[in-house]
Design an enzyme around this catalytic site. Structure first.
Site, PDB file in Angstrom:
ATOM      1  N   TYR A 156     -60.090  47.559  33.563  1.00  0.00           N
ATOM      2  CA  TYR A 156     -59.568  47.171  32.244  1.00  0.00           C
ATOM      3  C   TYR A 156     -58.683  48.301  31.688  1.00  0.00           C
ATOM      4  O   TYR A 156     -57.729  48.066  30.959  1.00  0.00           O
ATOM      5  CB  TYR A 156     -60.700  46.789  31.286  1.00  0.00           C
ATOM      6  CG  TYR A 156     -60.227  45.923  30.129  1.00  0.00           C
ATOM      7  CD1 TYR A 156     -59.645  44.689  30.351  1.00  0.00           C
ATOM      8  CD2 TYR A 156     -60.343  46.372  28.815  1.00  0.00           C
ATOM      9  CE1 TYR A 156     -59.198  43.897  29.305  1.00  0.00           C
ATOM     10  CE2 TYR A 156     -59.905  45.579  27.752  1.00  0.00           C
ATOM     11  CZ  TYR A 156     -59.324  44.343  28.005  1.00  0.00           C
ATOM     12  OH  TYR A 156     -58.879  43.573  26.958  1.00  0.00           O
ATOM     13  N   LYS A 163     -57.695  47.804  22.868  1.00  0.00           N
ATOM     14  CA  LYS A 163     -58.665  46.968  22.147  1.00  0.00           C
ATOM     15  C   LYS A 163     -59.483  47.821  21.164  1.00  0.00           C
ATOM     16  O   LYS A 163     -59.847  47.337  20.084  1.00  0.00           O
ATOM     17  CB  LYS A 163     -59.591  46.227  23.113  1.00  0.00           C
ATOM     18  CG  LYS A 163     -58.910  45.131  23.933  1.00  0.00           C
ATOM     19  CD  LYS A 163     -58.298  44.023  23.087  1.00  0.00           C
ATOM     20  CE  LYS A 163     -57.948  42.790  23.916  1.00  0.00           C
ATOM     21  NZ  LYS A 163     -57.174  41.788  23.142  1.00  0.00           N
TER      22      LYS A 163
HETATM   23  P1  NAD Z   1     -53.729  33.592  27.679  1.00  0.00           P
HETATM   24  O1  NAD Z   1     -52.922  34.108  28.809  1.00  0.00           O
HETATM   25  O2  NAD Z   1     -53.977  32.143  27.607  1.00  0.00           O
HETATM   26  O3  NAD Z   1     -53.114  34.083  26.282  1.00  0.00           O
HETATM   27  C1  NAD Z   1     -52.459  35.315  26.120  1.00  0.00           C
HETATM   28  C2  NAD Z   1     -51.286  35.037  25.191  1.00  0.00           C
HETATM   29  O4  NAD Z   1     -50.625  36.245  24.829  1.00  0.00           O
HETATM   30  C3  NAD Z   1     -50.230  34.120  25.815  1.00  0.00           C
HETATM   31  O5  NAD Z   1     -50.107  32.949  25.052  1.00  0.00           O
HETATM   32  C4  NAD Z   1     -48.965  34.957  25.766  1.00  0.00           C
HETATM   33  O6  NAD Z   1     -47.818  34.167  25.512  1.00  0.00           O
HETATM   34  C5  NAD Z   1     -49.285  35.890  24.607  1.00  0.00           C
HETATM   35  N1  NAD Z   1     -48.425  37.061  24.566  1.00  0.00           N
HETATM   36  C6  NAD Z   1     -48.352  38.107  25.441  1.00  0.00           C
HETATM   37  N2  NAD Z   1     -47.361  38.948  25.085  1.00  0.00           N
HETATM   38  C7  NAD Z   1     -46.794  38.440  23.968  1.00  0.00           C
HETATM   39  C8  NAD Z   1     -45.701  38.836  23.138  1.00  0.00           C
HETATM   40  N3  NAD Z   1     -44.960  39.924  23.417  1.00  0.00           N
HETATM   41  N4  NAD Z   1     -45.407  38.068  22.062  1.00  0.00           N
HETATM   42  C9  NAD Z   1     -46.110  36.942  21.778  1.00  0.00           C
HETATM   43  N5  NAD Z   1     -47.139  36.513  22.538  1.00  0.00           N
HETATM   44  C10 NAD Z   1     -47.475  37.244  23.611  1.00  0.00           C
HETATM   45  O7  NAD Z   1     -55.117  34.405  27.750  1.00  0.00           O
HETATM   46  P2  NAD Z   1     -56.383  34.494  26.786  1.00  0.00           P
HETATM   47  O8  NAD Z   1     -57.475  34.980  27.662  1.00  0.00           O
HETATM   48  O9  NAD Z   1     -56.556  33.247  26.030  1.00  0.00           O
HETATM   49  O10 NAD Z   1     -55.997  35.697  25.802  1.00  0.00           O
HETATM   50  C11 NAD Z   1     -55.998  35.605  24.387  1.00  0.00           C
HETATM   51  C12 NAD Z   1     -56.657  36.832  23.775  1.00  0.00           C
HETATM   52  O11 NAD Z   1     -58.045  36.822  24.102  1.00  0.00           O
HETATM   53  C13 NAD Z   1     -56.119  38.162  24.249  1.00  0.00           C
HETATM   54  O12 NAD Z   1     -56.050  39.053  23.161  1.00  0.00           O
HETATM   55  C14 NAD Z   1     -57.189  38.634  25.220  1.00  0.00           C
HETATM   56  O13 NAD Z   1     -57.224  40.037  25.321  1.00  0.00           O
HETATM   57  C15 NAD Z   1     -58.407  38.112  24.523  1.00  0.00           C
HETATM   58  N6  NAD Z   1     -59.625  38.057  25.341  1.00  0.00           N
HETATM   59  C16 NAD Z   1     -59.621  37.369  26.534  1.00  0.00           C
HETATM   60  C17 NAD Z   1     -60.782  37.318  27.300  1.00  0.00           C
HETATM   61  C18 NAD Z   1     -60.814  36.605  28.617  1.00  0.00           C
HETATM   62  O14 NAD Z   1     -61.694  36.886  29.437  1.00  0.00           O
HETATM   63  N7  NAD Z   1     -59.908  35.653  28.882  1.00  0.00           N
HETATM   64  C19 NAD Z   1     -61.954  37.961  26.853  1.00  0.00           C
HETATM   65  C20 NAD Z   1     -61.924  38.640  25.621  1.00  0.00           C
HETATM   66  C21 NAD Z   1     -60.743  38.685  24.882  1.00  0.00           C
HETATM   67  O1  0WE Z   2     -57.625  41.241  27.627  1.00  0.00           O
HETATM   68  C1  0WE Z   2     -57.743  40.741  28.718  1.00  0.00           C
HETATM   69  C2  0WE Z   2     -56.575  40.711  29.672  1.00  0.00           C
HETATM   70  C3  0WE Z   2     -55.274  40.938  28.976  1.00  0.00           C
HETATM   71  C4  0WE Z   2     -54.100  41.152  29.896  1.00  0.00           C
HETATM   72  C5  0WE Z   2     -53.915  40.468  31.092  1.00  0.00           C
HETATM   73  C6  0WE Z   2     -52.798  40.712  31.862  1.00  0.00           C
HETATM   74  C7  0WE Z   2     -52.569  40.060  33.201  1.00  0.00           C
HETATM   75  C8  0WE Z   2     -51.098  39.969  33.534  1.00  0.00           C
HETATM   76  C9  0WE Z   2     -53.158  42.075  29.500  1.00  0.00           C
HETATM   77  N1  0WE Z   2     -52.055  42.338  30.249  1.00  0.00           N
HETATM   78  C10 0WE Z   2     -51.860  41.663  31.399  1.00  0.00           C
HETATM   79  N2  0WE Z   2     -50.732  41.959  32.123  1.00  0.00           N
HETATM   80  C11 0WE Z   2     -50.328  41.215  33.178  1.00  0.00           C
HETATM   81  O2  0WE Z   2     -49.304  41.537  33.830  1.00  0.00           O
HETATM   82  N3  0WE Z   2     -58.979  40.258  29.085  1.00  0.00           N
HETATM   83  C12 0WE Z   2     -60.111  40.468  28.207  1.00  0.00           C
HETATM   84  C13 0WE Z   2     -59.247  39.545  30.367  1.00  0.00           C
HETATM   85  C14 0WE Z   2     -59.754  40.560  31.333  1.00  0.00           C
HETATM   86  O3  0WE Z   2     -58.915  41.402  31.959  1.00  0.00           O
HETATM   87  C15 0WE Z   2     -59.685  42.244  32.742  1.00  0.00           C
HETATM   88  C16 0WE Z   2     -61.036  41.940  32.583  1.00  0.00           C
HETATM   89  C17 0WE Z   2     -61.095  40.851  31.654  1.00  0.00           C
HETATM   90  C18 0WE Z   2     -62.312  40.176  31.141  1.00  0.00           C
HETATM   91  C19 0WE Z   2     -59.297  43.287  33.571  1.00  0.00           C
HETATM   92  C20 0WE Z   2     -60.274  44.018  34.256  1.00  0.00           C
HETATM   93  C21 0WE Z   2     -61.606  43.721  34.090  1.00  0.00           C
HETATM   94  C22 0WE Z   2     -62.013  42.676  33.247  1.00  0.00           C
END
Ligand code: NAD
Ligand code: 0WE
Length: 262
Positions: A156, A163
């Protein structure tokens, strides 16, 4: 009558029907909110338009949080339709791909650090700053964070620092905007398969580990997170601000859970 009836809520971060923001939109729509959506780039425009239609919304506006001008333009355009509104959901994170792999110290770069913090943390307050005057009394803002802010989680990396900054941002925003009647909270979601997590090495193994050791013995869904976001944007949570609410099935509160004692 839904508990978000008459609330006008802007949702960022919908990229697919697996996005956490999509689950949030579903819960908020169910509870009677009027929704508007943003999309990051033209590639996502038609997709977000058709998702918006699922929620009876035709308000779909561009916003790339990397650009101040794009954030300013978003709220100028939104004000023409909604002069004031009640909430926005910040569901945006990004770090360059090379940052999310391998040893943190080897992977981190000045540029990677800067981009991760700018897109994943600064953008939350930048949006609040740009729309502050449009927010109704009893407004509530919500962002999405991850346990990597509090613990060192393999791969991460610099996203964990971003975060941690986002969570501090939530507290400082709550403190600054509370007197104006605006609450600001974060949801720390457990791992969910979305576009943002699909490219992560060993993500499937991480999910199985979580299923096995989480107190509720399952991983959370976008529905679980959506319901909590709806609550945090509603007047039901009027006493909660500056908080990081864990929606992770209790994963973060347990230890030694890999040992099968007795
Ligand atoms: P997702 O890929 O569906 O959404 C990520 C979004 O970020 C996308 O819609 C993308 O367009 C947007 N984004 C990235 N760069 C941007 C920019 N420059 N301007 C505007 N939008 C931008 O993935 P998700 O998992 O739904 O992520 C949403 C949030 O949830 C993130 O903050 C992520 O860190 C958080 N989160 C995800 C998880 C997980 O396991 N999926 C867990 C905890 C927190
Ligand atoms: O916040 C995230 C991931 C956000 C993210 C994902 C990408 C993939 C594509 C930010 N930047 C990028 N850049 C890219 O080019 N999460 C909470 C999901 C996530 O990511 C991990 C996790 C979990 C959960 C990475 C390592 C370990 C666990």
């Amino acid at each position: 009558m839904g508990f978000l009836t008459d609330k006008h809520i802007l949702i960022t971060g919908v990229a697919s029907n697996r996005s956490i923001a999509y689950g949030i939109a579903q819960a908020m729509h169910r509870e009677g909110a009027d929704l508007a959506f943003t999309y990051q780039n033209n590639k996502l425009k038609s997709r977000v338009k058709s998702f918006a239609a699922d929620f009876n919304s035709s308000i779909v506006l561009p916003c790339d949080v990397a650009e101040d001008a794009s954030i300013t333009a978003l709220f100028i355009d939104l004000a023409k339709i909604w002069p004031t509104f009640d909430s926005f959901v910040h569901a945006i994170a990004f770090a360059p791909g090379d940052q999310l792999n391998g040893d943190y110290v080897n992977a981190v770069t000045r540029k990677g650090f800067s981009i991760a913090h700018e897109i994943s943390s600064y953008s939350f307050v930048a949006m609040a700053k740009a729309c502050r005057k449009m927010l109704n009394p009893n407004a509530a803002l919500v962002t999405l964070t991850y346990l990597g802010a509090e613990r060192a989680i393999p791969h991460y990396n610099v996203m964990g620092l971003a975060k941690a900054s986002l969570e501090a941002n939530t507290r400082y925003m709550a403190s600054a905007m509370g007197p104006q009647g605006v609450r600001v909270n974060a949801i720390s979601a457990g791992p969910i398969r979305t576009l943002a997590s699909s490219g992560i090495k060993n993500f499937k193994r991480m999910m199985s580990h979580c299923e096995a050791v989480t107190p509720i013995r399952r991983v959370v869904t976008i529905k679980d997170v959506g319901n909590t976001a709806a609550f945090l944007c509603s007047d039901l949570s009027a006493g909660i601000t500056g908080e990081v609410v864990h929606v992770d099935g209790g994963f973060n509160i347990a230890a030694m859970n890999e040992l099968e004692l007795d």
